[in-house]
Design an enzyme around this catalytic site. Structure first.
Site, short mmCIF file in Angstrom:
data_model
loop_
_atom_site.label_atom_id
_atom_site.label_comp_id
_atom_site.label_asym_id
_atom_site.label_seq_id
_atom_site.Cartn_x
_atom_site.Cartn_y
_atom_site.Cartn_z
N LYS A 119 -8.47 44.67 -10.56
CA LYS A 119 -8.93 45.15 -9.26
C LYS A 119 -8.00 46.21 -8.68
CE LYS A 119 -11.03 40.68 -8.41
NZ LYS A 119 -12.47 40.91 -8.59
N LYS A 200 -15.54 41.28 -23.03
CA LYS A 200 -16.42 40.21 -22.56
C LYS A 200 -17.48 40.77 -21.62
CE LYS A 200 -15.67 36.30 -19.64
NZ LYS A 200 -14.70 35.47 -18.95
N LYS A 203 -19.61 41.68 -14.93
CA LYS A 203 -20.45 42.27 -13.89
C LYS A 203 -20.19 43.76 -13.72
CE LYS A 203 -20.49 37.97 -11.34
NZ LYS A 203 -19.70 37.19 -10.39
#
Ligand code: TRP
Length: 338
Positions: A119, A200, A203
């Protein structure tokens, strides 16, 4: 008494097939076994810890996530679905737990570490985000859950929850059980790669197939899947390892014999990507069609969906109130109780 399950998800987007094989499938199977009492929490407050400036994402996703749950077969007659923010006792419990966890321990939580990097918070990590493992411990412990069926990335959270339970018990007297995580046995299901074959399914990575994707979208995604870049002409021998079409067939296909034949043919050469993708598309449609149908039924009856949540909130709140009164007493905050 039946064992209790508590689990949940952050509502920051729709759920995808990686979520399905990574934890939803376990939850539905455990629910249907009849051996457990299941609680599923929509973690909107946890979602707020890194979306404080944009709560609209959470508002929109909340509905999508409940619909995803119902669509995959979470049955409101068997499972209790509730919303974190509607149970203020969870926040109170987290506040007590904060005194039992050191900053150094939070710093070591590998999941939070990874997320902080992803992030790009730099030095501006919100305190709420940094401490969400403590709040997650409250989510799990408030109902004294025995089992927590989650994605494998959540193992450090359960570990920390167990430590917090232990610390509370030894400080204030035995109050909480130490819960166990339940993750899929299959390695591929623990970490389903995205359609790009890279990391993986996630989103934010644009590499997901969502449980709510329509047929055409799934088709486009399947046909854009990463296969074997060395497999150029149909007659070339192809590679199965790292080839997403075969990876997904292994996870979602049911006809093992046919899949093995396709694999052998592909390895030998003479089988094109398009034929394999066509078959995978059929397999995915077979898996997703009943999910889509159930979603539509609930979508057409949103009042009922909100009713389910309200009932769930009530049930969770009653348990939380009871736990918190024990907790206050254990700590010695019950000055005014008669
Ligand atoms: N951390 C989980 C996620 O990232 C969501 C969550 C919040 C959760 N509280 C929980 C999962 C309690 C299991 C149990 O999606």
């Amino acid at each position: 008494m039946k064992k209790r399950i508590l689990t949940g998800d952050r509502p920051t987007g729709k759920l995808h097939i990686g979520h399905y094989v990574g934890s939803l499938k376990n939850r539905v199977e455990m629910q249907n076994s009849g051996d457990y009492e299941t609680f599923i929490m929509i973690a909107d407050l946890q979602a707020l810890t890194d979306n404080a400036n944009d709560p609209s994402i959470i508002q929109e996703s909340l509905k999508e996530v409940v619909l995803d749950y119902l669509a995959v077969g979470i049955d409101p007659a068997k499972s209790t679905i509730f919303v974190q923010s509607q149970i203020p006792e969870l926040t109170e419990l987290a506040f007590y737990f904060m005194n039992l966890v050191t900053v150094a321990r939070l710093e070591r939580n590998p999941t939070v570490k990874t997320e902080i990097k992803q992030k790009e918070f730099g030095k501006s990590i919100p305190v709420g985000f940094y401490t969400y493992p403590i709040s997650q411990a409250a989510d799990i412990l408030f109902c004294n859950a025995d089992l927590v069926p989650v994605g494998a990335d959540q193992l450090p959270m359960i570990e920390q929850t167990r430590e917090i339970a232990q610390s509370f018990n030894s400080t204030y007297g035995v109050t909480f059980k130490k819960p166990e995580a339940v993750i899929p046995e299959d390695e591929l299901c623990r970490r389903l790669p995205g359609i790009d074959g890279g990391s993986k399914m996630g989103k934010s990575l644009n590499n997901s197939i969502y449980l709510s994707d329509d047929s055409q979208t799934v088709r486009n995604k399947v046909f854009s899947m990463y296969t074997d870049p060395g497999h150029i002409r149909v007659e070339d021998p192809g590679k199965i390892e790292g080839n997403m079409v075969f990876t997904y067939l292994d996870v979602f296909g049911t006809d093992t014999q046919k899949i093995n034949e396709l694999k052998d043919h592909y390895k030998k050469g003479g089988l094109g990507d398009v034929a394999c993708k066509k078959y995978l598309y059929e397999v995915m449609e077979e898996f997703l069609t009943p999910i889509r149908d159930r979603r539509k039924q609930y979508e057409n009856n949103l009042d009922y969906v909100y009713e389910i949540l309200e009932q769930g909130n009530k049930k969770a709140k009653a348990i939380a109130e009871e736990t918190l009164s024990k907790v206050r007493e254990a700590i010695g905050l019950n000055y005014f109780d008669k």
